[in-house]
Enzyme design. Sequence first.
Site, PDB file in Angstrom:
ATOM      1  N   ASP A  76       0.807  -1.222   0.000  1.00 48.65           N
ATOM      2  CA  ASP A  76       0.000   0.000   0.000  1.00 48.65           C
ATOM      3  C   ASP A  76       0.842   1.274   0.000  1.00 48.65           C
ATOM      4  OD1 ASP A  76      -2.996  -0.864   0.531  1.00 48.65           O
ATOM      5  OD2 ASP A  76      -1.775  -2.126   1.828  1.00 48.65           O
ATOM      6  N   HIS A 114     -12.087   5.776   4.992  1.00 51.85           N
ATOM      7  CA  HIS A 114     -11.645   7.018   5.637  1.00 51.85           C
ATOM      8  C   HIS A 114     -12.687   8.120   5.476  1.00 51.85           C
ATOM      9  CE1 HIS A 114      -7.365   5.491   4.594  1.00 51.85           C
ATOM     10  NE2 HIS A 114      -7.521   5.359   5.893  1.00 51.85           N
ATOM     11  N   GLU A 174      -0.317   9.436   1.745  1.00 54.07           N
ATOM     12  CA  GLU A 174      -1.005  10.368   2.645  1.00 54.07           C
ATOM     13  C   GLU A 174      -1.208   9.794   4.044  1.00 54.07           C
ATOM     14  OE1 GLU A 174      -4.916  13.080   2.225  1.00 54.07           O
ATOM     15  OE2 GLU A 174      -5.328  10.948   2.082  1.00 54.07           O
ATOM     16  N   ASP A 175      -1.335   8.469   4.152  1.00 52.65           N
ATOM     17  CA  ASP A 175      -1.757   7.896   5.422  1.00 52.65           C
ATOM     18  C   ASP A 175      -0.726   7.950   6.548  1.00 52.65           C
ATOM     19  OD1 ASP A 175      -4.381   7.301   4.605  1.00 52.65           O
ATOM     20  OD2 ASP A 175      -3.702   5.480   3.609  1.00 52.65           O
ATOM     21  N   ARG A 234       1.000  -1.485   7.634  1.00 55.29           N
ATOM     22  CA  ARG A 234       1.425  -0.252   6.984  1.00 55.29           C
ATOM     23  C   ARG A 234       2.405   0.577   7.824  1.00 55.29           C
ATOM     24  NH1 ARG A 234      -2.564   3.232   3.813  1.00 55.29           N
ATOM     25  NH2 ARG A 234      -0.499   3.712   2.977  1.00 55.29           N
ATOM     26  N   ARG A 249      -9.289   3.014  11.386  1.00 51.87           N
ATOM     27  CA  ARG A 249      -7.857   3.305  11.271  1.00 51.87           C
ATOM     28  C   ARG A 249      -7.394   4.461  12.176  1.00 51.87           C
ATOM     29  NH1 ARG A 249      -5.988   1.145   6.342  1.00 51.87           N
ATOM     30  NH2 ARG A 249      -7.126  -0.806   6.012  1.00 51.87           N
ATOM     31  N   CYS A 307      -4.934  10.518  -1.435  1.00 53.94           N
ATOM     32  CA  CYS A 307      -4.059   9.612  -0.697  1.00 53.94           C
ATOM     33  C   CYS A 307      -2.774   9.282  -1.444  1.00 53.94           C
ATOM     34  CB  CYS A 307      -4.787   8.342  -0.292  1.00 53.94           C
ATOM     35  SG  CYS A 307      -5.346   7.321  -1.641  1.00 53.94           S
ATOM     36  N   VAL A 314      -8.712  -0.703  -4.517  1.00 55.85           N
ATOM     37  CA  VAL A 314      -8.099  -1.006  -3.221  1.00 55.85           C
ATOM     38  C   VAL A 314      -8.230   0.210  -2.305  1.00 55.85           C
ATOM     39  CG1 VAL A 314      -6.568  -2.881  -3.900  1.00 55.85           C
ATOM     40  CG2 VAL A 314      -5.842  -0.518  -4.273  1.00 55.85           C
TER      41      VAL A 314
END
Length: 275
Positions: free
Chosen positions: A76, A174, A81-82, A101, A147, A269, A263
């Site tokens: 991923d 999200h 961005e995450d 992640r 998350r 993101c 996905v």
Amino acid sequence: LEYHIHVVMSDIFRFRKAVVCCIPDSLPAAALRQDESIEPVNLEVARKQHKKYTDTLRKVVGLEVIEMEAEELYPDCVFVEDPVVVCNDTALMTIPGHESRRGEVVKLRNEMVKVGLHVKDMVDPGRMDGGDVLFTGREFFVGLSSRTNQDGIDQLTATFKYPVTAIPVEAGLHLKSFCSMAGPDLIAIGSSSAASRAKEIMNRGKFKYQFLSVPNDTAANCIYANDVLIHTSNDACPNLSNTFDKVDCKIKVALSASELNKVDGCFTCCSVLIP
């Protein structure tokens, strides 16, 4: 306070750089996804779409694009961005909500240091994906999701000193799976019941916003930067019609992220924008 807000609103959607990451070979088979029934990602098409996206950031938005190499251990990793939230001159490195992640933070942290940001690190038990964080230029709306937890939201509040409102994410991965900034004080928002309930909470926020209603939740994710709006194309989402024609900005670019959508990816993101 009024002076601070004025400065933020004049500068907040102006950016100099973008950090992106190439798509790893491992993404189609191993990337996280909410819906396992969706057809597999076509890697070749995904990379072509991502190249159009990065080319747009570089050639149209006018950003210096810093492209990190893909990390096969992290399927991923294209969703840069995450693991980080950037606001003004500060980067808060998150602890992503999914354990697989968390290793992505290391490489991205190095890039945040290289571009000259003040870097702070989230600590346990905080959890946060940047995809849950919507900064309007005046305040933060943050998704309380699978998350992102309350402790993560509390650490973000302490880091950036802006008003923060938590919004339960009742559907989708999200908060920004169904909303985004489409201009100064303009929030693009989807039409699902989850999006509608989020809008109700936003309307009770500290500041007032206009809303652009988008018929598809995924298409409500767009990027507004340097007076350019990157949004979903009609080909990718036929029921959009002229939705984004209503937005007043210098340039509009219609793109597709249909492969990464499979996905749970979207436009915001896939880049970290640096003021």
